[in-house]
Scaffold this motif. Structure first.
Motif, PDB file in Angstrom:
ATOM      1  N   VAL A   1       0.848  -1.195   0.000  1.00  0.00           N
ATOM      2  CA  VAL A   1       0.000   0.000   0.000  1.00  0.00           C
ATOM      3  C   VAL A   1       0.880   1.240   0.000  1.00  0.00           C
ATOM      4  O   VAL A   1       1.814   1.346   0.791  1.00  0.00           O
ATOM      5  CB  VAL A   1      -0.929   0.019   1.234  1.00  0.00           C
TER       6      VAL A   1
ATOM      7  N   ARG B   1      -0.865  -2.402  -8.948  1.00  0.00           N
ATOM      8  CA  ARG B   1      -0.995  -3.430  -7.912  1.00  0.00           C
ATOM      9  C   ARG B   1      -0.951  -2.856  -6.504  1.00  0.00           C
ATOM     10  O   ARG B   1      -1.099  -3.568  -5.519  1.00  0.00           O
ATOM     11  CB  ARG B   1       0.083  -4.500  -8.081  1.00  0.00           C
ATOM     12  N   TYR B   2      -0.726  -1.558  -6.386  1.00  0.00           N
ATOM     13  CA  TYR B   2      -0.637  -0.913  -5.087  1.00  0.00           C
ATOM     14  C   TYR B   2      -1.977  -0.307  -4.678  1.00  0.00           C
ATOM     15  O   TYR B   2      -2.590   0.437  -5.444  1.00  0.00           O
ATOM     16  CB  TYR B   2       0.399   0.216  -5.099  1.00  0.00           C
ATOM     17  N   GLY B   3      -2.395  -0.606  -3.465  1.00  0.00           N
ATOM     18  CA  GLY B   3      -3.498   0.138  -2.878  1.00  0.00           C
ATOM     19  C   GLY B   3      -2.962   1.497  -2.474  1.00  0.00           C
ATOM     20  O   GLY B   3      -1.746   1.675  -2.320  1.00  0.00           O
TER      21      GLY B   3
ATOM     22  N   GLN C   1      -8.170   5.502  -4.864  1.00  0.00           N
ATOM     23  CA  GLN C   1      -8.097   4.604  -6.008  1.00  0.00           C
ATOM     24  C   GLN C   1      -6.724   3.937  -6.044  1.00  0.00           C
ATOM     25  O   GLN C   1      -5.710   4.558  -5.740  1.00  0.00           O
ATOM     26  CB  GLN C   1      -8.314   5.380  -7.305  1.00  0.00           C
ATOM     27  N   ASP C   2      -6.703   2.665  -6.448  1.00  0.00           N
ATOM     28  CA  ASP C   2      -5.447   1.923  -6.541  1.00  0.00           C
ATOM     29  C   ASP C   2      -4.582   2.449  -7.680  1.00  0.00           C
ATOM     30  O   ASP C   2      -5.089   2.964  -8.675  1.00  0.00           O
ATOM     31  CB  ASP C   2      -5.724   0.442  -6.786  1.00  0.00           C
TER      32      ASP C   2
ATOM     33  N   ARG D   1      -9.184   5.481   2.072  1.00  0.00           N
ATOM     34  CA  ARG D   1      -8.760   4.663   0.932  1.00  0.00           C
ATOM     35  C   ARG D   1      -9.005   5.442  -0.358  1.00  0.00           C
ATOM     36  O   ARG D   1     -10.074   6.032  -0.555  1.00  0.00           O
ATOM     37  CB  ARG D   1      -9.531   3.345   0.899  1.00  0.00           C
TER      38      ARG D   1
ATOM     39  N   ARG E   1     -11.709  -4.971  -4.376  1.00  0.00           N
ATOM     40  CA  ARG E   1     -11.269  -5.516  -3.106  1.00  0.00           C
ATOM     41  C   ARG E   1     -12.095  -4.975  -1.943  1.00  0.00           C
ATOM     42  O   ARG E   1     -11.583  -4.627  -0.884  1.00  0.00           O
ATOM     43  CB  ARG E   1      -9.779  -5.267  -2.877  1.00  0.00           C
TER      44      ARG E   1
END
Length: 159
Positions: free
Chosen positions: A31, A71-73, A67-68, A65, A129
């Motif tokens: 992350v 592959r990283y949150g 947007q990603d 949270r 997710r």
């Protein structure tokens, strides 16, 4: 580098202070943690938007949270001080990247509401997710914020 992240995050009224990668074994994927703060200026009540004096620091840092990025949150982390509003009493100060009471940024919520309307439960759950119920709650909140008739589209989401 901080300027690049500010542009990628698409948030006005924000200063990026630091960016780090949390690659803890407790997380399913790495992350990007982006430490942010609002620009200098008067604090506003998150309920009515009026300028208010600061009450306190609000109990520490919070995370939203976003947007990603591949592959990283992505999580925004920063303070959410409280204000003394004449109409609402002590309330959390408005932040430019999220709605009051939300654990998600506005961009995250808008993307999730759209995807919930056009994709299957399996796609939403895997791609975002998040649980289907959470996606439905976000879609309803966005529809209410936009003042549209969209909530009827999402009536069966939490079933």
């Amino acid at each position: 580098m901080k300027g690049l992240f500010k542009r990628l995050l698409n948030v006005k009224g924000m200063v990026v202070e630091d960016v780090s990668v949390d690659d803890s074994p407790l997380r399913p994927a790495p992350v990007l943690v982006v430490r942010v703060r609002r620009r200098k200026g008067a604090l506003r009540c998150s309920r009515c938007g009026r300028k208010c004096p600061k009450y306190d620091d609000g109990g520490g840092e919070r995370r939203w949270r976003h947007q990603d990025f591949g592959r990283y949150g992505v999580e925004l982390m920063g303070l959410a001080p409280r204000v003394a509003c004449a109409e609402h009493g002590v309330a959390v100060a408005q932040v430019p990247w999220a709605e009051p009471g939300s654990r998600f940024t506005r961009d995250f919520e808008m993307e999730r509401a759209w995807l919930t309307a056009v994709a299957s439960r399996k796609t939403v759950g895997g791609f975002l997710r998040i649980a289907w119920r959470t996606a439905g709650d976000i879609a309803r909140r966005v529809a209410t914020r936009l003042g549209s008739s969209m909530p009827c589209m999402f009536d069966g989401l939490t079933a």
